[in-house]
Design an enzyme around this catalytic site. Sequence first.
Site, PDB file in Angstrom:
ATOM      1  N   GLY A 143       0.816  -1.208   0.000  1.00  0.00           N
ATOM      2  CA  GLY A 143       0.000   0.000   0.000  1.00  0.00           C
ATOM      3  C   GLY A 143       0.850   1.258   0.000  1.00  0.00           C
ATOM      4  O   GLY A 143       1.890   1.318   0.651  1.00  0.00           O
ATOM      5  N   ARG A 172      -6.255  -2.975   9.792  1.00  0.00           N
ATOM      6  CA  ARG A 172      -6.764  -4.348   9.799  1.00  0.00           C
ATOM      7  C   ARG A 172      -6.360  -5.089  11.072  1.00  0.00           C
ATOM      8  O   ARG A 172      -7.162  -5.761  11.706  1.00  0.00           O
ATOM      9  CB  ARG A 172      -6.269  -5.105   8.566  1.00  0.00           C
ATOM     10  CG  ARG A 172      -6.859  -6.501   8.420  1.00  0.00           C
ATOM     11  CD  ARG A 172      -6.352  -7.192   7.162  1.00  0.00           C
ATOM     12  NE  ARG A 172      -4.929  -7.470   7.218  1.00  0.00           N
ATOM     13  CZ  ARG A 172      -4.001  -6.862   6.482  1.00  0.00           C
ATOM     14  NH1 ARG A 172      -4.364  -5.923   5.642  1.00  0.00           N
ATOM     15  NH2 ARG A 172      -2.727  -7.174   6.582  1.00  0.00           N
ATOM     16  N   ASP A 228       4.978  -5.067   6.068  1.00  0.00           N
ATOM     17  CA  ASP A 228       5.464  -6.388   6.441  1.00  0.00           C
ATOM     18  C   ASP A 228       5.597  -7.338   5.251  1.00  0.00           C
ATOM     19  O   ASP A 228       6.533  -8.138   5.189  1.00  0.00           O
ATOM     20  CB  ASP A 228       4.593  -7.008   7.532  1.00  0.00           C
ATOM     21  CG  ASP A 228       3.119  -7.062   7.161  1.00  0.00           C
ATOM     22  OD1 ASP A 228       2.745  -6.580   6.075  1.00  0.00           O
ATOM     23  OD2 ASP A 228       2.336  -7.591   7.968  1.00  0.00           O
ATOM     24  N   ASP A 285       2.621  -0.190  12.367  1.00  0.00           N
ATOM     25  CA  ASP A 285       2.548  -1.457  13.090  1.00  0.00           C
ATOM     26  C   ASP A 285       3.797  -2.327  12.953  1.00  0.00           C
ATOM     27  O   ASP A 285       3.734  -3.544  13.153  1.00  0.00           O
ATOM     28  CB  ASP A 285       1.332  -2.253  12.606  1.00  0.00           C
ATOM     29  CG  ASP A 285       1.371  -2.570  11.118  1.00  0.00           C
ATOM     30  OD1 ASP A 285       2.224  -2.004  10.410  1.00  0.00           O
ATOM     31  OD2 ASP A 285       0.548  -3.374  10.669  1.00  0.00           O
ATOM     32  N   THR A 297       4.092   2.555   5.907  1.00  0.00           N
ATOM     33  CA  THR A 297       2.714   2.095   6.052  1.00  0.00           C
ATOM     34  C   THR A 297       1.980   3.030   7.001  1.00  0.00           C
ATOM     35  O   THR A 297       2.531   3.431   8.032  1.00  0.00           O
ATOM     36  CB  THR A 297       2.643   0.656   6.602  1.00  0.00           C
ATOM     37  OG1 THR A 297       1.300   0.361   7.015  1.00  0.00           O
ATOM     38  CG2 THR A 297       3.579   0.448   7.775  1.00  0.00           C
ATOM     39  N   ASP A 307      -0.312   2.250   8.903  1.00  0.00           N
ATOM     40  CA  ASP A 307      -0.776   1.508  10.084  1.00  0.00           C
ATOM     41  C   ASP A 307       0.147   1.657  11.293  1.00  0.00           C
ATOM     42  O   ASP A 307      -0.251   1.370  12.424  1.00  0.00           O
ATOM     43  CB  ASP A 307      -0.916   0.020   9.758  1.00  0.00           C
ATOM     44  CG  ASP A 307      -2.071  -0.263   8.813  1.00  0.00           C
ATOM     45  OD1 ASP A 307      -2.974   0.595   8.718  1.00  0.00           O
ATOM     46  OD2 ASP A 307      -2.077  -1.331   8.176  1.00  0.00           O
ATOM     47  N   ARG A 318       0.949  -5.258  -5.914  1.00  0.00           N
ATOM     48  CA  ARG A 318       1.094  -6.499  -5.164  1.00  0.00           C
ATOM     49  C   ARG A 318       1.432  -7.593  -6.173  1.00  0.00           C
ATOM     50  O   ARG A 318       0.853  -7.655  -7.253  1.00  0.00           O
ATOM     51  CB  ARG A 318      -0.187  -6.806  -4.390  1.00  0.00           C
ATOM     52  CG  ARG A 318      -0.552  -5.663  -3.442  1.00  0.00           C
ATOM     53  CD  ARG A 318      -1.682  -6.021  -2.503  1.00  0.00           C
ATOM     54  NE  ARG A 318      -2.141  -4.848  -1.759  1.00  0.00           N
ATOM     55  CZ  ARG A 318      -1.581  -4.390  -0.658  1.00  0.00           C
ATOM     56  NH1 ARG A 318      -0.498  -4.988  -0.184  1.00  0.00           N
ATOM     57  NH2 ARG A 318      -2.063  -3.330  -0.040  1.00  0.00           N
TER      58      ARG A 318
END
Length: 326
Positions: free
Chosen positions: A14, A175, A106, A133, A129, A131, A75
């Site tokens: 992303g 997510r 990741d 994370d 990212t 996120d 992707r």
Amino acid sequence: MSKIKKIAVFTSGGDAPGMNPCIRAVVRTSKYLGLEVAGINQGYQGMIDNNIVDMDHHSVSNILQLGGTILKTARCLDFKTPEGRKLAYDNLQKNNIDGLVAIGGDGTFNGIELFSREYDVKVIGVPGTIDNDLYGSDYTLGFDTATNTVIEAIDKIRDTAESHARLFFVEVMGRDAGCLALRAGIAAGAEAIMLPEKDTSIEELIETLKAGAAKNKSSAIVIVSEGDKSGGAFNVAKKVKEVFNFYDTKVTILGHLQRGGSPSAFDRVLGSRMGFAAVKALVAGESRKTVGLRGNQIVLTDIKEALCGHEFKLEEDLLEMSVVLA
């Protein structure tokens, strides 16, 4: 392993604001150090398709303020196969590339870690990212910009919520990680925040909303991380409405709006620092590491450790604040 002579940079997974400043830093740092540098378009797919172009200072002019990624991203399932990785390696060899800077999350890191173990290519990962994370960095590229985008959206939603005595459920990305929801919820004064890392029952949420209504709150906003165990904003809103109808209920899904936009000053500087550090690490002989920001220092972390060495946890004080300040 031989001395690095040519570095290639690519973005994968992303997109995230701050990727372009990082690309710019990789290219200009490489040229400053006398290295050749190339850009791989469309991530791992471009590596397999030999969509690789040489870059120079002018290739990255006037991109600091641009969201997304000038190298595009995709992707790629083929890279998960031995045949796909062999083809990618052959193309790197054709282009005399012996070092890679991979900007992504990741999935990107898993790919370069395996690839570097199979073939004689040095790799450094940059966490990009929204996120936030990945272990090894307090902040990932794009997180700050995305948080500000969400806050701006919530502020506008709050205006209409107040005007119509409405209860809004606002779903944000995340997510498996609730970093974006938690920070944005606190900054925007949300009445409740639903997170993947924290079990909040529908009953608890309803009691919180009832308490607010009893204090004559004219509206309420609930932030729902898309990975929340209750099933997303629409599902949560439906369950709440069946029991609690004090407010007119609405749902807003922010979606990919959160990924776009000009990167914040923080993400521009962070991307520049990480890109600069990635090139310096490759030149110093490092490989299979990620660059990250801890405190105000750039540090290196083993990719394996960044992926699975530590469970990423939300800050306890922020979790407590999200309840107390609401």
